[in-house]
Design a protein around this motif. Structure first.
Motif, PDB file in Angstrom:
ATOM      1  N   ARG A  90     -15.646   7.568  69.834  1.00 42.93           N
ATOM      2  CA  ARG A  90     -15.647   6.119  69.680  1.00 42.93           C
ATOM      3  C   ARG A  90     -14.279   5.492  69.968  1.00 42.93           C
ATOM      4  O   ARG A  90     -14.207   4.352  70.408  1.00 42.93           O
ATOM      5  N   GLU A  91     -13.200   6.246  69.682  1.00 40.67           N
ATOM      6  CA  GLU A  91     -11.848   5.747  69.936  1.00 40.67           C
ATOM      7  C   GLU A  91     -10.962   6.911  70.373  1.00 40.67           C
ATOM      8  O   GLU A  91     -10.389   7.613  69.539  1.00 40.67           O
ATOM      9  N   PRO A  92     -10.829   7.128  71.685  1.00 37.97           N
ATOM     10  CA  PRO A  92     -10.071   8.287  72.186  1.00 37.97           C
ATOM     11  C   PRO A  92      -8.580   8.241  71.866  1.00 37.97           C
ATOM     12  O   PRO A  92      -7.899   9.261  71.988  1.00 37.97           O
ATOM     13  N   ARG A  93      -8.055   7.066  71.464  1.00 37.65           N
ATOM     14  CA  ARG A  93      -6.624   6.940  71.180  1.00 37.65           C
ATOM     15  C   ARG A  93      -6.285   7.217  69.712  1.00 37.65           C
ATOM     16  O   ARG A  93      -5.134   7.029  69.313  1.00 37.65           O
ATOM     17  N   LEU A  94      -7.253   7.656  68.928  1.00 34.07           N
ATOM     18  CA  LEU A  94      -7.039   7.848  67.497  1.00 34.07           C
ATOM     19  C   LEU A  94      -6.191   9.101  67.276  1.00 34.07           C
ATOM     20  O   LEU A  94      -6.686  10.223  67.195  1.00 34.07           O
ATOM     21  N   ALA A  95      -4.884   8.896  67.164  1.00 36.02           N
ATOM     22  CA  ALA A  95      -3.945  10.017  67.140  1.00 36.02           C
ATOM     23  C   ALA A  95      -4.157  10.921  65.929  1.00 36.02           C
ATOM     24  O   ALA A  95      -4.033  12.145  66.039  1.00 36.02           O
ATOM     25  N   MET A  96      -4.464  10.348  64.782  1.00 37.72           N
ATOM     26  CA  MET A  96      -4.670  11.177  63.590  1.00 37.72           C
ATOM     27  C   MET A  96      -5.809  12.162  63.817  1.00 37.72           C
ATOM     28  O   MET A  96      -5.724  13.326  63.436  1.00 37.72           O
ATOM     29  N   ALA A  97      -6.882  11.700  64.443  1.00 36.04           N
ATOM     30  CA  ALA A  97      -8.015  12.584  64.712  1.00 36.04           C
ATOM     31  C   ALA A  97      -7.607  13.710  65.652  1.00 36.04           C
ATOM     32  O   ALA A  97      -7.999  14.871  65.459  1.00 36.04           O
ATOM     33  N   HIS A  98      -6.814  13.397  66.667  1.00 33.26           N
ATOM     34  CA  HIS A  98      -6.331  14.442  67.568  1.00 33.26           C
ATOM     35  C   HIS A  98      -5.517  15.487  66.792  1.00 33.26           C
ATOM     36  O   HIS A  98      -5.650  16.697  67.012  1.00 33.26           O
ATOM     37  N   GLY A  99      -4.671  15.012  65.889  1.00 32.46           N
ATOM     38  CA  GLY A  99      -3.857  15.937  65.108  1.00 32.46           C
ATOM     39  C   GLY A  99      -4.688  16.848  64.229  1.00 32.46           C
ATOM     40  O   GLY A  99      -4.412  18.057  64.134  1.00 32.46           O
ATOM     41  N   LEU A 100      -5.719  16.288  63.603  1.00 29.68           N
ATOM     42  CA  LEU A 100      -6.566  17.091  62.719  1.00 29.68           C
ATOM     43  C   LEU A 100      -7.414  18.089  63.511  1.00 29.68           C
ATOM     44  O   LEU A 100      -7.669  19.199  63.043  1.00 29.68           O
ATOM     45  N   VAL A 101      -7.828  17.692  64.713  1.00 32.47           N
ATOM     46  CA  VAL A 101      -8.553  18.634  65.580  1.00 32.47           C
ATOM     47  C   VAL A 101      -7.640  19.784  65.976  1.00 32.47           C
ATOM     48  O   VAL A 101      -8.030  20.958  65.920  1.00 32.47           O
ATOM     49  N   ALA A 102      -6.411  19.460  66.361  1.00 33.05           N
ATOM     50  CA  ALA A 102      -5.476  20.495  66.795  1.00 33.05           C
ATOM     51  C   ALA A 102      -5.193  21.504  65.687  1.00 33.05           C
ATOM     52  O   ALA A 102      -4.940  22.687  65.971  1.00 33.05           O
ATOM     53  N   MET A 103      -5.249  21.074  64.448  1.00 33.36           N
ATOM     54  CA  MET A 103      -4.979  21.965  63.325  1.00 33.36           C
ATOM     55  C   MET A 103      -6.107  22.961  63.096  1.00 33.36           C
ATOM     56  O   MET A 103      -5.901  24.017  62.503  1.00 33.36           O
ATOM     57  N   GLN A 104      -7.323  22.653  63.569  1.00 32.93           N
ATOM     58  CA  GLN A 104      -8.486  23.469  63.189  1.00 32.93           C
ATOM     59  C   GLN A 104      -9.240  24.082  64.359  1.00 32.93           C
ATOM     60  O   GLN A 104      -9.920  25.101  64.180  1.00 32.93           O
ATOM     61  N   ASP A 105      -9.132  23.475  65.537  1.00 30.08           N
ATOM     62  CA  ASP A 105     -10.031  23.846  66.622  1.00 30.08           C
ATOM     63  C   ASP A 105      -9.654  25.185  67.239  1.00 30.08           C
ATOM     64  O   ASP A 105      -8.509  25.642  67.160  1.00 30.08           O
ATOM     65  N   ASP A 106     -10.633  25.771  67.902  1.00 27.09           N
ATOM     66  CA  ASP A 106     -10.451  27.062  68.555  1.00 27.09           C
ATOM     67  C   ASP A 106      -9.559  26.919  69.789  1.00 27.09           C
ATOM     68  O   ASP A 106      -9.564  25.902  70.485  1.00 27.09           O
ATOM     69  N   LYS A 107      -8.802  27.969  70.060  1.00 33.23           N
ATOM     70  CA  LYS A 107      -7.886  27.984  71.203  1.00 33.23           C
ATOM     71  C   LYS A 107      -8.618  27.764  72.521  1.00 33.23           C
ATOM     72  O   LYS A 107      -8.061  27.196  73.465  1.00 33.23           O
ATOM     73  N   SER A 108      -9.864  28.179  72.588  1.00 34.16           N
ATOM     74  CA  SER A 108     -10.608  28.076  73.848  1.00 34.16           C
ATOM     75  C   SER A 108     -10.825  26.628  74.282  1.00 34.16           C
ATOM     76  O   SER A 108     -11.090  26.363  75.460  1.00 34.16           O
ATOM     77  N   ASN A 109     -10.722  25.693  73.349  1.00 30.75           N
ATOM     78  CA  ASN A 109     -10.912  24.283  73.681  1.00 30.75           C
ATOM     79  C   ASN A 109      -9.596  23.559  73.936  1.00 30.75           C
ATOM     80  O   ASN A 109      -9.593  22.342  74.148  1.00 30.75           O
ATOM     81  N   ALA A 110      -8.489  24.283  73.913  1.00 29.49           N
ATOM     82  CA  ALA A 110      -7.175  23.641  73.963  1.00 29.49           C
ATOM     83  C   ALA A 110      -6.928  22.913  75.279  1.00 29.49           C
ATOM     84  O   ALA A 110      -6.396  21.793  75.291  1.00 29.49           O
ATOM     85  N   GLU A 111      -7.255  23.534  76.405  1.00 30.26           N
ATOM     86  CA  GLU A 111      -6.980  22.918  77.702  1.00 30.26           C
ATOM     87  C   GLU A 111      -7.664  21.558  77.821  1.00 30.26           C
ATOM     88  O   GLU A 111      -7.048  20.568  78.258  1.00 30.26           O
ATOM     89  N   GLU A 112      -8.935  21.507  77.460  1.00 31.33           N
ATOM     90  CA  GLU A 112      -9.672  20.238  77.535  1.00 31.33           C
ATOM     91  C   GLU A 112      -9.055  19.206  76.592  1.00 31.33           C
ATOM     92  O   GLU A 112      -8.921  18.029  76.947  1.00 31.33           O
ATOM     93  N   HIS A 113      -8.671  19.649  75.410  1.00 33.07           N
ATOM     94  CA  HIS A 113      -8.086  18.730  74.430  1.00 33.07           C
ATOM     95  C   HIS A 113      -6.750  18.191  74.941  1.00 33.07           C
ATOM     96  O   HIS A 113      -6.441  17.002  74.783  1.00 33.07           O
ATOM     97  N   ILE A 114      -5.937  19.039  75.555  1.00 31.86           N
ATOM     98  CA  ILE A 114      -4.657  18.593  76.116  1.00 31.86           C
ATOM     99  C   ILE A 114      -4.895  17.512  77.168  1.00 31.86           C
ATOM    100  O   ILE A 114      -4.205  16.484  77.201  1.00 31.86           O
ATOM    101  N   HIS A 115      -5.885  17.728  78.026  1.00 31.49           N
ATOM    102  CA  HIS A 115      -6.203  16.754  79.067  1.00 31.49           C
ATOM    103  C   HIS A 115      -6.591  15.418  78.445  1.00 31.49           C
ATOM    104  O   HIS A 115      -6.148  14.346  78.916  1.00 31.49           O
ATOM    105  N   ARG A 116      -7.374  15.441  77.400  1.00 32.86           N
ATOM    106  CA  ARG A 116      -7.810  14.199  76.748  1.00 32.86           C
ATOM    107  C   ARG A 116      -6.632  13.486  76.087  1.00 32.86           C
ATOM    108  O   ARG A 116      -6.543  12.253  76.121  1.00 32.86           O
TER     109      ARG A 116
END
Length: 265
Positions: A86-112
């Motif tokens: 809903r809001e791709p610029r939500l930095a807090m959400a990005h930070g919380l995802v980075a703390m928990q998400d699997d390494k395999s999704n990192a490249e896509e997350h970096i691009h976003r």
């Protein structure tokens, strides 16, 4: 600083908070309860907020934060991804995802994150959060130079925003090291069978994990990352401060009312 959870629980139970129809107010209440370790109340606020505004990204982000604190990584990531959808610029959400998400999704997350980086307000808290999230994800995929640059930028932003006096901090530590407190023997009112367990460690060093392990014992109740002790110390020495502890607190500690501190704990 939410140092009296019992009073907050009483107010919550005896107030008409359920009549609140403003999503912003509910989103202010939820982090307060979360900070105080009142997870059921935080969840109830977010349930009400989601019912009122199912597409609000902030509500889903807060739900993701709550689920992360509760140890429900899957539920947390689902809520955070709904927020970012809903809001791709939500930095807090990005930070919380980075703390928990699997390494395999990192490249896509970096691009976003790279895609929205230019739209984040410079020197804002959001920029710092996004930089730290980028650092974690870049490090996970072995892009160490880029990760270091993101970390440096995040630190520069926070140093710009946070009032910090290194010399005063060192003087406070010197005062703590030189503090000579009187030996206090608990009176008859103190039960030797109960008391606080202090877990001490640096940020991200595993203190929360240790708390969860200990709280698995039927005779141990977890208390969260509480400021009860420092609040009690400020009360015991009759000095308030915006800091956790400062030199006046240390200077007065020898004459503090430690029975008051013990009762508050």
């Amino acid at each position: 600083r939410f140092e009296m959870p019992e009073a907050m629980a009483f107010l919550f139970a005896n107030s008409d908070w359920r009549q609140i129809r403003d999503v912003g107010q509910l989103c202010e209440l939820a982090p307060m309860f979360l900070t105080a370790g009142m997870y059921d109340q935080a969840s109830a606020c977010l349930d009400a907020a989601i019912e009122l505004a199912p597409d609000d990204p902030d509500v889903h982000c807060l739900r993701g934060m709550l689920e992360m604190v509760l140890g429900n990584a899957g539920a947390s990531l689902r809520a955070l991804r709904q927020a970012l959808q809903r809001e791709p610029r939500l930095a807090m959400a990005h930070g919380l995802v980075a703390m928990q998400d699997d390494k395999s999704n990192a490249e896509e997350h970096i691009h976003r994150m790279r895609a929205v980086q230019g739209s984040i307000v410079p020197y804002s808290e959001g920029e710092a959060q996004l930089c730290y999230a980028l650092h974690k994800r870049l490090d996970a995929v072995g892009q160490y130079e880029e990760a270091w640059a993101a970390l440096e930028r995040g630190h520069a932003v926070m140093r710009h925003r946070v009032r910090y006096d290194r010399e005063e901090t060192m003087r406070t530590f010197d005062a703590l090291e030189g503090l000579d407190l009187p030996v206090a023997i608990p009176g008859d009112s103190a039960s030797p069978a109960t008391g606080p367990i202090f877990i001490v460690g640096m940020y991200r060093s595993g203190t929360t994990l240790i708390e969860r392990v200990l709280a698995g014992h039927p005779q141990v109740q977890d208390g969260g990352e509480s400021f009860q002790l420092t609040a009690a110390m400020r009360e015991a020495v009759d000095h308030d401060t915006r800091l956790v502890v400062d030199r006046p607190v240390v200077a007065r500690a020898g004459q503090g009312d430690y029975e008051l501190v013990r009762n508050r704990m």
